[in-house]
Design a protein around this motif. Structure first.
Motif, PDB file in Angstrom:
ATOM      1  N   PHE A 166     -29.279  40.982  25.844  1.00  0.00           N
ATOM      2  CA  PHE A 166     -28.392  40.403  26.856  1.00  0.00           C
ATOM      3  C   PHE A 166     -28.649  41.067  28.203  1.00  0.00           C
ATOM      4  O   PHE A 166     -28.657  42.296  28.321  1.00  0.00           O
ATOM      5  N   ASN A 167     -28.873  40.231  29.253  1.00  0.00           N
ATOM      6  CA  ASN A 167     -29.127  40.764  30.597  1.00  0.00           C
ATOM      7  C   ASN A 167     -28.632  39.764  31.636  1.00  0.00           C
ATOM      8  O   ASN A 167     -28.015  38.752  31.290  1.00  0.00           O
ATOM      9  N   GLU A 168     -28.913  40.057  32.892  1.00  0.00           N
ATOM     10  CA  GLU A 168     -28.383  39.215  33.963  1.00  0.00           C
ATOM     11  C   GLU A 168     -28.996  37.823  33.989  1.00  0.00           C
ATOM     12  O   GLU A 168     -28.476  36.922  34.650  1.00  0.00           O
ATOM     13  N   TYR A 169     -30.103  37.608  33.262  1.00  0.00           N
ATOM     14  CA  TYR A 169     -30.726  36.288  33.242  1.00  0.00           C
ATOM     15  C   TYR A 169     -30.075  35.348  32.224  1.00  0.00           C
ATOM     16  O   TYR A 169     -30.284  34.138  32.264  1.00  0.00           O
ATOM     17  N   VAL A 170     -29.327  35.880  31.290  1.00  0.00           N
ATOM     18  CA  VAL A 170     -28.680  35.056  30.272  1.00  0.00           C
ATOM     19  C   VAL A 170     -27.467  34.392  30.898  1.00  0.00           C
ATOM     20  O   VAL A 170     -26.521  35.059  31.321  1.00  0.00           O
ATOM     21  N   ALA A 171     -27.457  33.059  30.938  1.00  0.00           N
ATOM     22  CA  ALA A 171     -26.333  32.343  31.532  1.00  0.00           C
ATOM     23  C   ALA A 171     -25.227  32.088  30.522  1.00  0.00           C
ATOM     24  O   ALA A 171     -24.042  32.203  30.852  1.00  0.00           O
ATOM     25  N   PHE A 172     -25.599  31.756  29.295  1.00  0.00           N
ATOM     26  CA  PHE A 172     -24.599  31.336  28.314  1.00  0.00           C
ATOM     27  C   PHE A 172     -25.035  31.842  26.946  1.00  0.00           C
ATOM     28  O   PHE A 172     -26.074  31.436  26.428  1.00  0.00           O
ATOM     29  N   ALA A 173     -24.258  32.733  26.379  1.00  0.00           N
ATOM     30  CA  ALA A 173     -24.545  33.263  25.048  1.00  0.00           C
ATOM     31  C   ALA A 173     -23.369  32.971  24.131  1.00  0.00           C
ATOM     32  O   ALA A 173     -22.237  32.794  24.579  1.00  0.00           O
ATOM     33  N   LYS A 174     -23.627  32.961  22.835  1.00  0.00           N
ATOM     34  CA  LYS A 174     -22.619  32.578  21.855  1.00  0.00           C
ATOM     35  C   LYS A 174     -22.525  33.617  20.753  1.00  0.00           C
ATOM     36  O   LYS A 174     -23.539  34.018  20.173  1.00  0.00           O
ATOM     37  N   ILE A 175     -21.305  34.057  20.475  1.00  0.00           N
ATOM     38  CA  ILE A 175     -21.027  34.929  19.351  1.00  0.00           C
ATOM     39  C   ILE A 175     -20.359  34.080  18.272  1.00  0.00           C
ATOM     40  O   ILE A 175     -19.327  33.457  18.513  1.00  0.00           O
ATOM     41  N   GLY A 176     -20.943  34.048  17.086  1.00  0.00           N
ATOM     42  CA  GLY A 176     -20.409  33.217  16.021  1.00  0.00           C
ATOM     43  C   GLY A 176     -21.193  31.925  15.881  1.00  0.00           C
ATOM     44  O   GLY A 176     -22.053  31.604  16.706  1.00  0.00           O
ATOM     45  N   ALA A 177     -20.870  31.168  14.825  1.00  0.00           N
ATOM     46  CA  ALA A 177     -21.614  29.947  14.526  1.00  0.00           C
ATOM     47  C   ALA A 177     -20.763  28.685  14.610  1.00  0.00           C
ATOM     48  O   ALA A 177     -21.243  27.603  14.329  1.00  0.00           O
ATOM     49  N   GLY A 178     -19.498  28.803  14.999  1.00  0.00           N
ATOM     50  CA  GLY A 178     -18.608  27.653  15.023  1.00  0.00           C
ATOM     51  C   GLY A 178     -18.673  26.870  16.311  1.00  0.00           C
ATOM     52  O   GLY A 178     -19.626  26.978  17.102  1.00  0.00           O
ATOM     53  N   SER A 179     -17.622  26.096  16.545  1.00  0.00           N
ATOM     54  CA  SER A 179     -17.551  25.240  17.724  1.00  0.00           C
ATOM     55  C   SER A 179     -17.333  26.058  18.988  1.00  0.00           C
ATOM     56  O   SER A 179     -16.695  27.115  18.975  1.00  0.00           O
ATOM     57  N   LEU A 180     -17.850  25.552  20.113  1.00  0.00           N
ATOM     58  CA  LEU A 180     -17.610  26.156  21.424  1.00  0.00           C
ATOM     59  C   LEU A 180     -16.260  25.754  21.992  1.00  0.00           C
ATOM     60  O   LEU A 180     -15.812  26.323  22.988  1.00  0.00           O
ATOM     61  N   GLY A 181     -15.602  24.768  21.401  1.00  0.00           N
ATOM     62  CA  GLY A 181     -14.355  24.266  21.949  1.00  0.00           C
ATOM     63  C   GLY A 181     -14.607  23.355  23.138  1.00  0.00           C
ATOM     64  O   GLY A 181     -15.751  23.148  23.581  1.00  0.00           O
ATOM     65  N   GLY A 182     -13.526  22.788  23.668  1.00  0.00           N
ATOM     66  CA  GLY A 182     -13.644  21.792  24.726  1.00  0.00           C
ATOM     67  C   GLY A 182     -14.254  22.328  26.009  1.00  0.00           C
ATOM     68  O   GLY A 182     -15.207  21.752  26.549  1.00  0.00           O
ATOM     69  N   LYS A 183     -13.710  23.429  26.540  1.00  0.00           N
ATOM     70  CA  LYS A 183     -14.279  23.994  27.767  1.00  0.00           C
ATOM     71  C   LYS A 183     -15.716  24.432  27.547  1.00  0.00           C
ATOM     72  O   LYS A 183     -16.576  24.247  28.413  1.00  0.00           O
ATOM     73  N   GLY A 184     -15.982  25.041  26.379  1.00  0.00           N
ATOM     74  CA  GLY A 184     -17.341  25.485  26.083  1.00  0.00           C
ATOM     75  C   GLY A 184     -18.312  24.329  25.995  1.00  0.00           C
ATOM     76  O   GLY A 184     -19.432  24.402  26.500  1.00  0.00           O
TER      77      GLY A 184
END
Length: 912
Positions: free
Chosen positions: A340-358
């Protein structure tokens, strides 16, 4: 699934049919929305079957409210399956797996001995839910069973048993039979005595008969039926590395991914690089990893194009490094602390849904990667974000014994629910991941809710769940981690708080169906003294429910404010303008109007205390400061004008002589920053991609440029409900004359609503100092009407739903959830503009609530207060200032979508 499904999108039925006829892509399934712009879904299905009778056609309904209208499609032989979207991509995977299983089940079971669960269910809503939960549970359970096997043969034996899940009542021979499932279970039991069978029904009276033949019984209306299903399923339903070689073929080092490739290129000898480059091994390996664009670039260059192998090596490293940076900015990645660094815009922890905003944020990220928006002087991006997926939430509930909470919340106060979440703990693995994130990120954070139902087309949940702003500046990592964990717990707890439950009560969903993802998002802005805030925040919509002048609804509208976005979404202070015509600003039509309506205060995060713990209200660490402070700190240069009192005029920009006021004129009039152009471009692209109007939230800070240009940050995007169902509604002179309420500013398309109950706040006697007390009184009346199953019309002064209690009665949506029409009137001592652009306003559009504004001061409509006073009260509160009226005959609320006029007509006859 071993392979990711490939989708070929089509925006119309005709376009899809052309794809079938003209292109051989080996289509295996068609997923169609019930709403096609050029033909009925049934007609489309017939055309598909004529082209390919074996092609599976599935209709995907967006909302449970659509299902009654789709029964004809369901019975059609041209439609294979009707599914209901459940806010989770697993619903789509379940649909695909269902089609696959229909084709493969007979062979797999009879020839391969593969296990199968047979689901007999005739209600779309239930089987859509069952299938994606069953597929998930079976995958997990099969892994457990195989892991427990003693050897390969034993492991294969342990996954052979079949299972049965059936509804008790379903059609048999075309006739609905109440006990068909029990008879089916009995017949199966005769042939397979040991087969696990689960029967389920919405009628508890079938329980005893079911248990005589079945392994278990599931009550479909149980508030925790999904949890029971999971438990029953558990308890009873048992390409390669790049190998660097030398010219002699010996192996030097391996690279398993592109990061490893970059590291390996830095150390391998030049003769190895020459060996692979001359044979196009690099481009070939990249193609196999689907990195086609980079592979094409590398394939286009040869060794002879460079002066030396050292330069080949440097070019390969720089090309791959830049490609990795672009991927990390435009692709959502799985979170890995070491990468993880400043170039990563969007990372995900877990394998489920991102939800509506995500989901919305991922959509924006994808859109920006596909459609390059070149506007000089500005970069468009999303804030750096890490998402805690919905399975982390479910994991947290399970590990802390909170699975039973949905069945208990109705009897628990909010503070007890919050206490239970606060005393719960995240497991070591999750704490470690979040600590790794904080080690790399020490800027202020917005911890935002992103439930699976949030920001969908038919329910927005705007402002319902918690968002917490964190300073994230304590010198101790342990303290910052503790603060973050408490903030996430608060967001989790907000899923079950009363306001969320009451909102859910107005939808077809239940509390236990909701699952919460959380976004950890870089807070846009800069620290200035003890305050942290952006130059501007705003909300923009591609559809304007309240156009002004010659502006059309389709031209869109934007609301912007200095500082954090609470000023906008809370309906407090914001500038309203049309991005297509930014120089037309009605609220600044005169010097007097400008001085009256210009933003005076702004919101900022209080950075003075680094030891604060998240609490209710979630925004308690925000400060509401005078706009002059931002001017003094140099943050308002591009949004400020100056009022010259001696000349009674306003000039753009900050002057030494005069009073600074927030007008955004340097942007809107002088184009010092192309805000309007950016909004128009983004909304146009997003609306085309979503095929419906969109609303987006954004923020910009001019003191944090990237590569010399300020960054326009897209924070959120959601679809906007525009109801095109037109009724025969005309508001002519006779209607205007007889109306109890007449408005020239009414929300929405033509509609007619009949209601007998009214809650009326006397605007003459009402004291603005009592707005919060009034909100509680109205909440109590609303609760009683909800229990009775009644709706009502709400009439009163100021901005309904504002978060500034001085501008109106600060009700939240759950406090007025049974209303079907809202009328905003004048205060006697103040002229307050309507609550445009707030979260509250968005919920009105989602639920189809008629919204009428009346301003006697501006001669825009009227309210017949004398007639209202003459009606008998059911109850009176606050010395008769708030009255609940029940009419003998229903009153009618009319909205004429063509003219924007609205009226309330008496159900009790003449107004004389």
């Amino acid at each position: 699934m071993r392979y990711t499904p490939h989708f070929s999108p089509a925006t119309t039925g005709s376009e899809a049919l052309r794809l079938f006829r003209e292109e051989d892509r080996g289509f295996e399934i068609v997923v169609v929305s019930p709403r096609l712009s050029d033909m009925e879904a049934g007609e489309f299905a017939q055309q598909v079957k004529k082209i390919n009778p074996d092609l599976a056609v599935c209709v995907l309904a967006a909302h449970a409210w659509n299902l009654p209208d789709l029964e004809g499609l369901r019975r059609s032989t041209d439609v294979d399956f009707l599914f209901l979207w459940q806010g989770d991509v697993k619903s789509l995977l379940a649909m695909i797996k269902q089609v696959e299983d229909q084709k493969n089940a007979e062979h797999d079971v009879l020839e391969g001995g593969v296990q199968v669960i047979i689901l007999v269910e005739d209600e779309v809503r239930y089987y859509s839910t069952y299938l994606h939960h069953i597929y998930t549970a079976v995958t997990l359970q099969t892994g457990r069973l195989m892991a427990e096997g003693l050897n390969l043969s034993h492991r294969l034996l342990r996954i052979r048993a079949r299972r049965e899940i059936s509804d008790v009542g379903f059609p048999r021979a075309g006739i609905m039979t109440e006990d068909a499932g029990i008879d089916l279970a009995r017949r199966i039991r005769e042939q397979e005595p040991d087969m696990p069978i689960l029967l389920q029904s919405a009628d508890r009276s079938h329980r005893d008969a079911s248990l005589e033949t079945a392994t278990g019984f599931l009550y479909k209306r149980s508030p925790h039926w999904l949890d029971e299903l999971r438990q029953i399923l558990i308890d009873r339903f048992g390409f390669g590395d790049f190998v660097f070689r030398g010219p002699d073929g010996r192996e030097i080092v391996r690279a398993s991914d592109m990061h490893g490739m970059v590291r390996a290129l830095q150390q391998v000898p030049e003769d190895s690089i020459r060996y692979h480059a001359e044979r196009n091994h690099f481009s070939g390996w990249l193609k196999a990893r689907t990195e086609f664009e980079l592979a094409s670039i590398i394939r286009s260059r040869t060794v002879e194009d460079f002066d030396s192998i050292q330069k080949v090596k440097q070019w390969l490293i720089s090309s791959m490094t830049e490609h990795l940076r672009q991927i990390q900015r435009r692709v959502m990645v799985d979170f890995r602390g070491d990468e993880f660094n400043e170039y990563v815009a969007f990372a995900k922890i877990g394998a489920g849904s991102l939800g509506g905003k995500g989901r919305g944020l991922a959509f924006v990220q994808r859109l920006l990667s596909q459609e390059r928006i070149d506007i000089p002087g500005v970069e468009i991006d999303i804030p750096q974000t890490v998402a805690l997926a919905s399975d982390v939430f479910e994991e947290f509930l399970a590990e802390n014994g909170l699975r039973r909470l949905p069945r208990e919340v109705s009897s628990l106060p909010d503070d007890e629910i919050l206490r239970r979440f606060r005393q719960s703990r995240f497991n070591r693995h999750r704490r470690s991941e979040l600590a790794a994130f904080l080690q790399k990120f020490s800027e202020p954070l917005a911890v935002r809710s992103s439930s699976i139902l949030e920001d969908s087309l038919y329910q927005s949940f705007a402002g319902i769940y918690a968002t917490v702003m964190l300073h994230n500046n304590h010198p101790s990592l342990d303290v910052r981690l503790a603060q973050l964990l408490e903030a996430v717990k608060l967001v989790y707890a907000s899923t079950f708080l009363r306001s969320a439950r009451e909102y859910l009560g107005q939808t077809p969903h239940r509390v236990e169906e909701e699952r919460m993802a959380v976004l950890l998002q870089h807070l846009v802005g800069k620290r200035r003294g003890d305050l942290f805030y952006p130059t501007l925040s705003g909300v923009a919509s591609s559809y304007n429910f309240y156009p002004f002048g010659d502006i059309k609804r389709e031209d869109g509208v934007a609301h912007v404010a200095l500082g954090l976005g609470k000023s906008v979404v809370g309906g407090i202070e914001a500038l309203r303008f049309c991005p297509k015509y930014p120089q037309t600003v009605p609220q600044f039509s005169s010097v007097k109007d400008t001085l009256r309506t210009a933003q005076r205060r702004f919101y900022a995060l209080d950075m003075a205390r680094d030891d604060m713990i998240a609490a209710l209200p979630a925004d308690s660490n925000l400060l509401h400061r005078d706009a002059s402070e931002a001017v003094q700190q140099g943050a308002a240069t591009l949004v400020v004008s100056t009022y010259i009192k001696e000349d009674d005029r306003i000039t753009t920009g900050l002057r030494r002589r005069g009073i600074p006021i927030i007008t955004f004129a340097p942007m809107l009039k002088d184009n010092a920053f192309p805000l309007s152009e950016v909004l128009c471009r983004i909304m146009g692209l997003a609306q085309e991609a979503m095929e419906c109007p969109v609303e987006l939230e954004f923020a910009v800070d001019f003191d944090e440029p990237r590569d010399g240009s300020p960054v326009f940050h897209l924070l959120q995007i959601r679809p906007v409900v525009v109801d095109h169902r037109v009724s025969e509604v005309t508001i002519d002179d006779s209607v205007e004359r007889d109306a109890i309420v007449y408005s020239e500013d009414a929300l929405g398309y033509s509609r007619r609503t009949s209601v007998r109950d009214l809650i009326v706040v006397d605007s003459v006697r009402f004291d603005r100092a009592t707005t919060q007390s009034a909100a509680k009184v109205i909440e109590g009346i609303n609760r009683g009407l909800v229990q009775e199953g009644r709706h009502y019309i709400l009439i009163g002064p100021g901005r309904w739903g504002t978060q500034d209690a001085w501008y109106g009665i600060p009700v939240t949506w759950p406090q007025i959830s049974a209303t079907r029409a809202i009328v905003e009137t004048d205060f006697t001592d103040a002229d307050v503009d309507p609550s445009y652009g707030s979260h509250f306003f968005h919920n009105l559009t989602v639920f189809g609530v008629a919204y009428l504004t009346v301003s006697a001061r501006r001669s825009h409509g009227r309210v017949n207060w004398e007639w209202l006073k003459a009606q008998p009260s059911v109850t009176e509160e606050m010395d008769g200032i708030i009255r609940h009226i029940r009419l003998e005959q229903p009153a009618e609320v009319l909205v004429d979508g063509n003219t924007g006029k609205g009226a309330l007509l008496s159900g009790n006859g003449s107004l004389d």
